[in-house]
Design a protein around this motif. Sequence first.
Motif, PDB file in Angstrom:
ATOM      1  N   UNK A  25     -44.478  60.049  57.314  1.00 34.32           N
ATOM      2  CA  UNK A  25     -44.469  60.274  58.757  1.00 34.32           C
ATOM      3  C   UNK A  25     -45.117  59.132  59.530  1.00 34.32           C
ATOM      4  N   UNK A  26     -45.738  58.213  58.807  1.00 34.03           N
ATOM      5  CA  UNK A  26     -46.229  56.954  59.391  1.00 34.03           C
ATOM      6  C   UNK A  26     -47.201  57.181  60.540  1.00 34.03           C
ATOM      7  N   UNK A  27     -48.155  58.071  60.322  1.00 40.67           N
ATOM      8  CA  UNK A  27     -49.073  58.400  61.403  1.00 40.67           C
ATOM      9  C   UNK A  27     -50.466  58.665  60.835  1.00 40.67           C
ATOM     10  N   UNK A  32     -54.751  61.792  57.912  1.00 37.54           N
ATOM     11  CA  UNK A  32     -56.061  62.426  57.855  1.00 37.54           C
ATOM     12  C   UNK A  32     -55.952  63.885  57.428  1.00 37.54           C
ATOM     13  N   UNK A  33     -54.971  64.577  57.975  1.00 39.94           N
ATOM     14  CA  UNK A  33     -54.759  65.970  57.561  1.00 39.94           C
ATOM     15  C   UNK A  33     -54.468  66.034  56.061  1.00 39.94           C
ATOM     16  N   UNK A  34     -53.614  65.125  55.599  1.00 40.26           N
ATOM     17  CA  UNK A  34     -53.237  65.101  54.184  1.00 40.26           C
ATOM     18  C   UNK A  34     -54.416  64.739  53.298  1.00 40.26           C
ATOM     19  N   UNK A  35     -55.251  63.814  53.767  1.00 42.92           N
ATOM     20  CA  UNK A  35     -56.400  63.384  52.976  1.00 42.92           C
ATOM     21  C   UNK A  35     -57.390  64.514  52.772  1.00 42.92           C
ATOM     22  N   UNK A  36     -57.450  65.427  53.725  1.00 42.10           N
ATOM     23  CA  UNK A  36     -58.353  66.560  53.590  1.00 42.10           C
ATOM     24  C   UNK A  36     -57.799  67.693  52.760  1.00 42.10           C
ATOM     25  N   UNK A  37     -56.580  67.542  52.280  1.00 46.88           N
ATOM     26  CA  UNK A  37     -55.939  68.626  51.524  1.00 46.88           C
ATOM     27  C   UNK A  37     -56.409  68.686  50.078  1.00 46.88           C
ATOM     28  N   UNK A  54     -49.596  47.146  60.535  1.00 44.14           N
ATOM     29  CA  UNK A  54     -50.623  47.776  61.354  1.00 44.14           C
ATOM     30  C   UNK A  54     -50.704  49.290  61.110  1.00 44.14           C
ATOM     31  N   UNK A  55     -49.559  49.950  61.023  1.00 47.99           N
ATOM     32  CA  UNK A  55     -49.605  51.402  60.806  1.00 47.99           C
ATOM     33  C   UNK A  55     -50.135  51.730  59.413  1.00 47.99           C
ATOM     34  N   UNK A  56     -49.805  50.891  58.439  1.00 48.97           N
ATOM     35  CA  UNK A  56     -50.328  51.098  57.086  1.00 48.97           C
ATOM     36  C   UNK A  56     -51.838  50.892  57.071  1.00 48.97           C
ATOM     37  N   UNK A  57     -52.307  49.831  57.732  1.00 52.22           N
ATOM     38  CA  UNK A  57     -53.744  49.568  57.791  1.00 52.22           C
ATOM     39  C   UNK A  57     -54.479  50.729  58.449  1.00 52.22           C
ATOM     40  N   UNK A  58     -53.923  51.265  59.528  1.00 50.45           N
ATOM     41  CA  UNK A  58     -54.558  52.390  60.222  1.00 50.45           C
ATOM     42  C   UNK A  58     -54.672  53.608  59.308  1.00 50.45           C
ATOM     43  N   UNK A  59     -53.653  53.852  58.505  1.00 56.75           N
ATOM     44  CA  UNK A  59     -53.704  54.991  57.585  1.00 56.75           C
ATOM     45  C   UNK A  59     -54.691  54.755  56.450  1.00 56.75           C
ATOM     46  N   UNK A  61     -57.380  53.009  56.732  1.00 58.65           N
ATOM     47  CA  UNK A  61     -58.705  53.179  57.336  1.00 58.65           C
ATOM     48  C   UNK A  61     -59.093  54.653  57.399  1.00 58.65           C
ATOM     49  N   UNK A  62     -58.129  55.507  57.707  1.00 58.74           N
ATOM     50  CA  UNK A  62     -58.398  56.943  57.737  1.00 58.74           C
ATOM     51  C   UNK A  62     -58.714  57.457  56.338  1.00 58.74           C
ATOM     52  N   UNK A  63     -57.896  57.065  55.355  1.00 57.36           N
ATOM     53  CA  UNK A  63     -58.074  57.567  53.995  1.00 57.36           C
ATOM     54  C   UNK A  63     -59.377  57.098  53.376  1.00 57.36           C
TER      55      UNK A  63
END
Length: 352
Positions: A25-27, A32-37, A54-59, A61-63
């Motif tokens: 979903x590239x978001x 973040x929701x998935x990482x908490x699963x 950029x979108x990969x880097x942002x994800x 960073x969240x993970x």
Amino acid sequence: MPAPHNPFKAALKAGKPQMGCWLGLADPYVAQISAGAGFDWLLIDAEHAPNDLRSITAQMQVLAGFDSHAIVRPTIGETWMIKQYLDAGAQTLLIPMVESAEQARELVRAVTYPPHGVRGVGSALARASNFSGIPDYLQTADAEICLLVQVENRAGMAALDEILQVEGVDGVFIGPADLAADMGFIGNAGAPEVEAAVLGAMDKIVAAGKAGGILTLDPKMQRACLDAGATFVATNIDVTLFAAAMRNTAKAALALLPDQAATGSAKTENASRYLQQLCKHWSHKATAEFDAAQGSITFDTGNRVTMTASADQLEITATTGPRGDLTRWKQVITDHLVRFAFREELSVEWAD
């Protein structure tokens, strides 16, 4: 201070199965929701999802704030692209469409610093080194990079034995969807021939001491691959999970509304014949039940028609779901009955 520890790579070396999920979903919010699963790993896909650097880097960073390890799948195994993802902080890469040992060796070189590889020495600018905050990054990074190659066609399967001999390849992922297509079973990764090929390849991977991986939504195949020794298995995809949930939710919401229905009739002495003809005609597309006097036809779409035949009249009830096109459905029924009644001028009169 060395490069960050790669727990995913360590787990694969220890033979500890790692369970994962695909992120398409590239978001970052979804990541973040998935990482908490609770998954061991999450794959950020750039091959079939609308991701860029950029979108990969942002994800990633969240993970980084969770225990789920980030794997990145580039669009293609180009050295320049691999360099960018590594500098952005990816420690595990899954490279698609690997078809030869020579290609695998070039990928090893792409993820390795000189003199053994060709990875560009630009860590001072990179998130991977915490922007020069890790003084020993250049000397220690290679040991923490995990390279996974994806074998997903007949050429790759033919070269699998040679690919497995390439030092620096940590694991081999079998792509059942593309493999099925190349074997002549497009859209049917569950074909017995495809599953046999996948499990045969998994046996070879495990015997060679490499980590074996797969993405499959089939619980039986997931179990079979784990039993064969696979150590990184993805069991679902965020896109399909979200799409299925939304469709089911919308279906349940619409089910709260009443169906649409219209009644009609046709004057004819052949009512029983036309009733049976229509039921037989649609029986290969829908569920049809009928006898000489009554009949019903139900389609998966929710469209239904019920009919009652008397000596001189055919009574009809046309039904659709709450958002169905009732006007068109009435016309379809009328057109079919008129076509069956070509020997007489049949007219269907609808009450509304």
